[in-house]
Design an enzyme around this catalytic site. Structure first.
Site, PDB file in Angstrom:
ATOM      1  N   VAL A 129       0.653  35.387  28.298  1.00 13.10           N
ATOM      2  CA  VAL A 129      -0.596  35.717  28.977  1.00 13.10           C
ATOM      3  C   VAL A 129      -0.666  37.212  29.270  1.00 13.10           C
ATOM      4  CG1 VAL A 129      -1.807  35.491  31.193  1.00 13.10           C
ATOM      5  CG2 VAL A 129      -1.023  33.439  29.979  1.00 13.10           C
ATOM      6  N   GLU A 130       0.451  37.780  29.705  1.00 16.75           N
ATOM      7  CA  GLU A 130       0.445  39.173  30.136  1.00 16.75           C
ATOM      8  C   GLU A 130       0.331  40.163  28.983  1.00 16.75           C
ATOM      9  OE1 GLU A 130       0.206  40.406  33.061  1.00 16.75           O
ATOM     10  OE2 GLU A 130       0.473  38.599  34.275  1.00 16.75           O
ATOM     11  N   THR A 131       1.094  39.957  27.918  1.00 18.18           N
ATOM     12  CA  THR A 131       1.158  41.000  26.879  1.00 18.18           C
ATOM     13  C   THR A 131       1.222  40.470  25.440  1.00 18.18           C
ATOM     14  OG1 THR A 131       3.586  41.097  26.950  1.00 18.18           O
ATOM     15  CG2 THR A 131       2.382  42.557  28.459  1.00 18.18           C
ATOM     16  N   TYR A 318      -5.688  32.115  36.827  1.00 19.33           N
ATOM     17  CA  TYR A 318      -4.484  32.609  36.161  1.00 19.33           C
ATOM     18  C   TYR A 318      -3.400  31.532  36.170  1.00 19.33           C
ATOM     19  CZ  TYR A 318      -0.385  35.553  35.231  1.00 19.33           C
ATOM     20  OH  TYR A 318       0.773  36.087  34.710  1.00 19.33           O
TER      21      TYR A 318
END
Length: 344
Positions: A129-131, A318
């Site tokens: 999800v982040e990167t 999230y």
């Protein structure tokens, strides 16, 4: 740290007068909170951490105030409705990348799962999800991002002034050139997108090489995400959330959870008519979270571990995206392994 970020020993000696003098900086009420004015910030960093004022001011004078950063923080993805937000993260390309990441680094993920008691699929989903598993770690100079928000975004200036303080100290500890690290518009860094406070307090040297590198060291990134969840209270073996297909409206109204942390117990919800036969005890916490679709709302029962995910990013959207992506990745990995066995 990325291999092209060099150590700047001479600059660090100049910056840290306390290291030369052996002085101990005493905290007092005047130094409890980083100021949101650049000149006052330079004085604060000298008094509290021993940086020379000229050095801090020199760094801040070189900062580029970026309107794109101010624009980005004003329209975060978490402001979308669920039906718009979910497709950003729960899509086949990201799932396939997650499977690839898992299969390439399964031994590290399993070691982190065992040590920190955090599921491998949650660790993988966070990095996904982040990167996109390290593919997109941000292009903003961290010093520009945090300084812009600390001094030019009054709504959260105090928070980012604190992060700027942490970033100066982190760079000194790690031997970084303050100008080189790049990250998100909010100053988050590395595969797991740790802000400076998180980097200093939760990042770990998981490969034991004596350095903590969240930018291009997969072991440190995996171990650090796992440690973050461990410290924030993840309970191995407990569920994250459960879909409620047709909840009675009175239950939704009574137990709808508008805060991040579940506010009710399963026992009191069952007394009010909730049908739940899961593994949690009646004194465990839960709450009903609403997720807006185009023509209706979906309702999910969120538990303690759901709340723990929101400690990484303060948004139920999230947390649900991470949860659902983790399940998709785990199922796809199991399918890939089963297919491989059948083909042999």
């Amino acid at each position: 740290m990325t291999t092209n970020i060099k150590k700047t020993i001479g600059t660090l000696v100049l910056a840290c007068s306390c290291a030369l003098s052996g002085m101990t900086v005493q905290a007092n009420s005047e130094l409890d909170k980083a100021p949101t004015d650049a000149k006052a910030f330079a004085s604060y960093m000298h008094k509290k951490h021993g940086f020379t004022e000229d050095y801090v001011q020199m760094i801040l004078d070189k900062v580029e105030v970026r309107q794109s950063i101010l624009d980005a923080i004003s329209r975060p993805a978490e402001s979308k409705d669920w039906y718009e937000y979910r497709p950003i993260f729960i899509e086949q390309k990201r799932i396939k990348q997650g499977v690839q990441f898992w299969l390439e680094h399964e031994d590290i993920l399993m070691r982190a799962q065992e040590k920190y008691q955090v599921p491998a699929e949650i660790i993988a989903a966070i990095i996904g999800v982040e990167t996109r598993y390290g593919r997109v770690m941000g292009s903003f100079p961290v010093i520009d991002a945090i300084s812009t928000l600390a001094f030019h975004y009054p709504k959260r200036g105090a928070f980012f002034a604190g992060e700027l303080e942490e970033y100066f100290v982190l760079a000194r500890e790690q031997g970084w050139d303050l100008a080189e690290p790049k990250g998100s518009y909010a100053g988050a860094m590395g595969m797991g997108q740790f802000i400076p406070t998180s980097y200093r307090h939760y990042a770990v040297d998981f490969d034991g090489d004596g350095n903590i590198n969240l930018f291009d060291n997969v072991e440190d990134a995996i171990g650090s995400v796992a440690n973050y969840f461990h410290v924030h209270g993840w309970r191995m073996g407990e569920p994250v959330a459960e879909y409620l297909s047709t909840p009675e409206q009175k239950l939704v109204e009574q137990f709808r959870n508008d805060s991040l942390k579940p506010q009710f117990t399963i026992g009191e919800m069952k007394l009010a008519g909730l049908e739940y036969d899961g593994p949690l005890a009646e004194n465990d916490i839960a709450g009903i979270y609403a997720f807006k679709q185009e023509s209706k709302e979906d309702y999910w029962l969120g538990f303690h571990n759901f709340y723990v995910i929101t400690r990484y990013n303060r948004s139920p959207l999230y947390a649900m995206a991470v949860h659902q992506l983790s399940l998709e990745i785990k199922d796809a990995v199991e399918h890939a392994k089963q297919t491989s066995v059948e083909e042999k």
